[in-house]
Design an enzyme around this catalytic site. Structure first.
Site, PDB file in Angstrom:
ATOM      1  N   SER A 162       0.824  -1.215   0.000  1.00 26.55           N
ATOM      2  CA  SER A 162       0.000   0.000   0.000  1.00 26.55           C
ATOM      3  C   SER A 162       0.861   1.269   0.000  1.00 26.55           C
ATOM      4  O   SER A 162       1.611   1.477  -0.939  1.00 26.55           O
ATOM      5  CB  SER A 162      -0.969  -0.056   1.189  1.00 26.55           C
ATOM      6  OG  SER A 162      -1.967   0.895   1.002  1.00 26.55           O
ATOM      7  N   ASP A 208      -9.625  -4.494  -5.075  1.00 25.21           N
ATOM      8  CA  ASP A 208      -9.076  -3.577  -4.071  1.00 25.21           C
ATOM      9  C   ASP A 208      -9.834  -2.256  -4.127  1.00 25.21           C
ATOM     10  O   ASP A 208      -9.766  -1.530  -5.122  1.00 25.21           O
ATOM     11  CB  ASP A 208      -7.581  -3.364  -4.359  1.00 25.21           C
ATOM     12  CG  ASP A 208      -6.874  -2.543  -3.282  1.00 25.21           C
ATOM     13  OD1 ASP A 208      -7.544  -1.821  -2.522  1.00 25.21           O
ATOM     14  OD2 ASP A 208      -5.634  -2.626  -3.219  1.00 25.21           O
ATOM     15  N   HIS A 240      -7.566  -5.327  -0.772  1.00 19.35           N
ATOM     16  CA  HIS A 240      -6.369  -4.539  -0.474  1.00 19.35           C
ATOM     17  C   HIS A 240      -5.348  -5.288   0.382  1.00 19.35           C
ATOM     18  O   HIS A 240      -4.152  -5.038   0.261  1.00 19.35           O
ATOM     19  CB  HIS A 240      -6.787  -3.235   0.223  1.00 19.35           C
ATOM     20  CG  HIS A 240      -5.679  -2.262   0.389  1.00 19.35           C
ATOM     21  ND1 HIS A 240      -4.935  -1.788  -0.671  1.00 19.35           N
ATOM     22  CD2 HIS A 240      -5.173  -1.649   1.497  1.00 19.35           C
ATOM     23  CE1 HIS A 240      -4.023  -0.927  -0.226  1.00 19.35           C
ATOM     24  NE2 HIS A 240      -4.150  -0.835   1.087  1.00 19.35           N
TER      25      HIS A 240
HETATM   26  O1  9J3 Z   1      -1.235   2.175   3.033  1.00 20.47           O
HETATM   27  C1  9J3 Z   1      -2.428   2.036   2.735  1.00 20.47           C
HETATM   28  O2  9J3 Z   1      -3.168   1.082   3.097  1.00 20.47           O
HETATM   29  C2  9J3 Z   1      -3.009   3.225   2.013  1.00 20.47           C
HETATM   30  C3  9J3 Z   1      -4.342   3.429   2.127  1.00 20.47           C
HETATM   31  C4  9J3 Z   1      -5.096   4.680   2.382  1.00 20.47           C
HETATM   32  O3  9J3 Z   1      -6.245   4.540   2.620  1.00 20.47           O
HETATM   33  O4  9J3 Z   1      -4.556   5.903   2.345  1.00 20.47           O
HETATM   34  C5  9J3 Z   1      -5.503   6.966   2.512  1.00 20.47           C
HETATM   35  C6  9J3 Z   1      -4.913   8.124   3.200  1.00 20.47           C
END
Ligand code: 9J3
Length: 290
Positions: A162, A208, A240
């Site tokens: 992510s 995702d 995700h």
């Molecule tokens: O690192 C992640 O899971 C990013 C996801 C996310 O929702 O970022 C929004 C600020």
């Protein structure tokens, strides 16, 4: 300067050819190609062996905070009889800690890499900060850590989930000496990674809803120059967090990518080229002949 795996592969191939030709006239010379790649580690792989825990027994050592990243654990093969291994830094996503990708760090190590799996300074750090921390972790790994003598400082890569995947892309763009990058369900507000010169395999989840492929992984993939070598692996039905527990498909493709480009190990090319297979909704790549 460090040559990318692909370039280095061509040079090694040329050297090997010359040696093979020279050896051809010698009675009893070892068979050509018996020892073609000094970075090759481990037995011949199969799809099932790369989908599972690898052949190397591993051990670990912990690292405290205050080294340019949060706390970390370094996983390394216990075998010191084969020389050094490539090094990989791994970072988690927003609100996550090193527990998120522990299986992945251990999995990579079991196939013959020294892996530093970090928590970030703050679990809220943005992708740019995660990129800096990934690079700091690699620097710490090769310069300072108790595992430093086990690592080849010229063969390093990065991975992360992510925002840690966004950090993986940014760290790779920032350091063109990186040998391989494997962002997992990457999230980043930066969409243009045309500066990447490193073979990059982007893993995405078809379903995702946090880092949707259309707003993230696909845009990142399309922005990376084909000449850098790249692949896009979309896991059918995955969300995700599909990367955050043991995943045989990520193991097969991700380990193969690391072996192919960090170790120059062409035995693994068969698993990423042409690629695709069951459980995969979409696969794209820049394989030779594609
Ligand atoms: O690192 C992640 O899971 C990013 C996801 C996310 O929702 O970022 C929004 C600020």
């Amino acid at each position: 300067m460090t040559l990318r795996g692909r370039k280095r592969g061509r040079i090694l191939a040329a050297v090997t050819l010359v040696l093979a030709m020279a050896g051809g006239g010698l009675a009893g010379a070892p068979s050509a190609g018996a020892q073609t790649n000094p970075f090759q580690r481990g037995p011949n792989p199969t799809a099932s062996s790369v989908s599972a825990t690898g052949p190397f027994a591993i051990s670990s050592t912990t690292v405290g905070s205050g080294n340019g990243f949060g706390s970390a654990t370094i996983y390394f093969p216990t075998d010191t009889s084969q020389g050094t291994f490539g090094g990989i830094a791994v970072a988690p996503g927003f609100t996550e800690t090193q527990s998120a990708l522990r299986w992945w760090a251990q999995r990579l190590a079991s196939h013959g890499f020294v892996v530093i799996n970090i928590s970030t300074n703050s679990t809220f750090d943005n992708p740019s900060s995660r990129a800096t921390q990934l690079q700091n972790a690699l620097n710490y790994l090769v310069n300072t850590s108790s595992a430093r003598t086990r690592v080849d400082r010229t063969r390093l890569g990065v991975s992360g989930h992510s925002m840690g995947g966004g950090g993986t892309l940014e760290a790779t763009r920032n350091n063109t000496a990186m040998q391989a990058a494997i962002p997992l369900m990457p999230w980043d507000q930066t969409k243009n990674f045309s500066g990447i010169r490193t073979p990059t395999m982007i893993v995405a989840g078809q379903n995702d809803g946090i880092a949707s492929p259309s707003s993230h992984a696909l845009q990142f993939y399309n922005s990376i120059p084909a000449a850098s070598e790249k692949a896009y692996l979309e896991l059918a039905g995955a969300g995700h967090n599909a990367s955050n527990s043991t995943n045989p498909t990520i193991s097969l493709f991700g380990v193969s990518w690391a072996k192919r480009y960090i170790d120059n190990d062409t035995r693994y090319e068969q698993f990423v080229c042409p690629g695709g297979g069951s459980g995969i909704s979409r696969y794209m790549q820049t394989c030779p002949g594609s």
